[in-house]
Design a protein around this motif. Structure first.
Motif, short mmCIF file in Angstrom:
data_model
loop_
_atom_site.label_atom_id
_atom_site.label_comp_id
_atom_site.label_asym_id
_atom_site.label_seq_id
_atom_site.Cartn_x
_atom_site.Cartn_y
_atom_site.Cartn_z
N TYR A 40 -9.53 16.30 -10.41
CA TYR A 40 -8.69 15.12 -10.69
C TYR A 40 -7.85 14.73 -9.48
CZ TYR A 40 -9.85 14.88 -15.61
OH TYR A 40 -10.52 14.72 -16.80
N ALA A 41 -7.42 15.71 -8.69
CA ALA A 41 -6.68 15.40 -7.47
C ALA A 41 -7.56 14.64 -6.48
CB ALA A 41 -6.13 16.67 -6.84
N MET A 42 -8.84 14.99 -6.42
CA MET A 42 -9.76 14.26 -5.54
C MET A 42 -9.97 12.83 -6.03
SD MET A 42 -10.50 15.89 -2.89
CE MET A 42 -11.75 14.78 -2.31
N ILE A 43 -10.02 12.66 -7.35
CA ILE A 43 -10.13 11.30 -7.90
C ILE A 43 -8.90 10.48 -7.52
CG2 ILE A 43 -10.14 9.96 -10.04
CD1 ILE A 43 -11.88 12.22 -11.24
N GLN A 44 -7.73 11.09 -7.62
CA GLN A 44 -6.50 10.41 -7.24
C GLN A 44 -6.51 10.08 -5.75
OE1 GLN A 44 -2.93 12.57 -8.17
NE2 GLN A 44 -1.68 10.74 -8.09
N PHE A 45 -7.01 10.99 -4.94
CA PHE A 45 -7.10 10.75 -3.50
C PHE A 45 -8.04 9.59 -3.20
CE2 PHE A 45 -9.58 11.43 0.36
CZ PHE A 45 -8.58 11.28 1.31
N VAL A 46 -9.18 9.53 -3.89
CA VAL A 46 -10.13 8.45 -3.65
C VAL A 46 -9.52 7.10 -4.04
CG1 VAL A 46 -12.35 7.49 -4.45
CG2 VAL A 46 -12.17 9.90 -3.80
N ILE A 47 -8.78 7.07 -5.14
CA ILE A 47 -8.12 5.83 -5.55
C ILE A 47 -7.11 5.38 -4.50
CG2 ILE A 47 -6.55 4.83 -7.26
CD1 ILE A 47 -8.00 6.57 -9.37
N CYS A 48 -6.31 6.33 -4.01
CA CYS A 48 -5.31 5.99 -2.98
C CYS A 48 -5.98 5.58 -1.67
CB CYS A 48 -4.36 7.15 -2.76
SG CYS A 48 -3.21 7.39 -4.11
N ALA A 49 -7.05 6.27 -1.30
CA ALA A 49 -7.77 5.90 -0.08
C ALA A 49 -8.36 4.50 -0.19
CB ALA A 49 -8.86 6.93 0.22
N ALA A 50 -8.90 4.17 -1.36
CA ALA A 50 -9.43 2.83 -1.56
C ALA A 50 -8.33 1.78 -1.46
CB ALA A 50 -10.13 2.73 -2.91
N ALA A 51 -7.15 2.09 -2.01
CA ALA A 51 -6.03 1.15 -1.90
C ALA A 51 -5.61 0.97 -0.45
CB ALA A 51 -4.85 1.64 -2.74
N VAL A 52 -5.60 2.04 0.32
CA VAL A 52 -5.24 1.94 1.74
C VAL A 52 -6.26 1.10 2.49
CG1 VAL A 52 -5.04 3.28 3.88
CG2 VAL A 52 -3.89 4.06 1.82
N LEU A 53 -7.54 1.34 2.24
CA LEU A 53 -8.58 0.57 2.93
C LEU A 53 -8.52 -0.91 2.58
CD1 LEU A 53 -11.58 3.05 2.74
CD2 LEU A 53 -10.18 2.47 4.73
N ALA A 76 -7.04 -6.33 4.14
CA ALA A 76 -6.32 -7.58 3.87
C ALA A 76 -5.37 -7.91 5.00
CB ALA A 76 -5.56 -7.47 2.56
N ALA A 77 -4.65 -6.91 5.51
CA ALA A 77 -3.71 -7.16 6.60
C ALA A 77 -4.45 -7.61 7.86
CB ALA A 77 -2.89 -5.91 6.88
N THR A 78 -5.59 -7.00 8.15
CA THR A 78 -6.37 -7.39 9.34
C THR A 78 -6.95 -8.79 9.17
OG1 THR A 78 -6.96 -5.08 9.66
CG2 THR A 78 -8.28 -6.70 10.81
N ARG A 79 -7.44 -9.09 7.98
CA ARG A 79 -8.01 -10.41 7.75
C ARG A 79 -6.95 -11.50 7.85
NH1 ARG A 79 -12.64 -12.60 4.93
NH2 ARG A 79 -12.05 -14.49 3.83
N ILE A 80 -5.78 -11.24 7.31
CA ILE A 80 -4.69 -12.21 7.37
C ILE A 80 -4.24 -12.39 8.82
CG2 ILE A 80 -2.29 -12.64 6.72
CD1 ILE A 80 -2.98 -11.27 4.03
N SER A 81 -4.15 -11.30 9.57
CA SER A 81 -3.73 -11.39 10.98
C SER A 81 -4.71 -12.17 11.81
CB SER A 81 -3.55 -9.99 11.56
OG SER A 81 -2.53 -9.31 10.93
N LYS A 82 -6.01 -11.91 11.63
CA LYS A 82 -7.02 -12.60 12.42
C LYS A 82 -7.13 -14.07 12.05
CE LYS A 82 -9.89 -8.67 13.51
NZ LYS A 82 -11.19 -8.02 13.33
N VAL A 118 0.83 -1.20 0.00
CA VAL A 118 0.00 0.00 0.00
C VAL A 118 0.87 1.25 0.00
CG1 VAL A 118 -1.65 1.33 1.36
CG2 VAL A 118 -1.99 -1.10 1.04
N PHE A 119 1.89 1.29 0.84
CA PHE A 119 2.78 2.46 0.87
C PHE A 119 3.49 2.64 -0.47
CE2 PHE A 119 3.16 2.15 5.70
CZ PHE A 119 2.19 3.11 5.88
N GLY A 120 3.93 1.56 -1.06
CA GLY A 120 4.56 1.64 -2.38
C GLY A 120 3.60 2.15 -3.43
N PHE A 121 2.35 1.70 -3.39
CA PHE A 121 1.34 2.16 -4.34
C PHE A 121 1.12 3.66 -4.21
CE2 PHE A 121 -3.11 3.14 -5.31
CZ PHE A 121 -3.16 2.74 -6.63
N ILE A 122 1.03 4.14 -2.98
CA ILE A 122 0.81 5.57 -2.76
C ILE A 122 2.00 6.38 -3.26
CG2 ILE A 122 0.58 7.35 -0.97
CD1 ILE A 122 -1.08 5.31 0.60
#
Length: 100
Positions: A73-86, A91-97, A30-34
């Motif tokens: 367009y910056a808001m669109i980019q923000f929404v894409i990055c926010a979706a990737a973070v979520l 995924a990390a929480t599901r794998i941990s649990k 996720v950090f790499g994607f951002i």
């Protein structure tokens, strides 16, 4: 402990090591994607005519004075990055649990 209990290298890797590292791997992705989506210098150096990535397009329309369009367009980019973070956090929480 795994080796002393009789598990081999592959079983130790897949049953112990990868479940422990999975949340860190998902977070690193996720950090790499951002970082990659906001990398303007590399995008501007590697862009070719007729193909623009979002960061170079944003810079172009902002430079042309279209502030409202660049903000949209910056808001669109923000929404894409926010979706990737979520998705990465989910995924990390599901794998941990799953491995508890």
């Amino acid at each position: 402990a795994s080796f002393l209990s009789g598990a081999g290298t592959w079983k130790t890797l897949f049953k112990i090591l990868l479940p422990i590292l999975a949340p860190s791997i998902a977070t690193s992705w996720v950090f790499g994607f951002i970082l990659i989506t906001h990398e303007l210098p590399a995008s501007s150096l590697l862009s070719i005519p007729g193909l623009q990535v979002m960061s170079t397009y944003l810079l172009g329309i902002w430079g042309d004075g279209e502030v409202s369009a660049s903000a949209a367009y910056a808001m669109i980019q923000f929404v894409i990055c926010a979706a990737a973070v979520l998705v990465g956090q989910w995924a990390a929480t599901r794998i941990s649990k799953r491995n508890v």
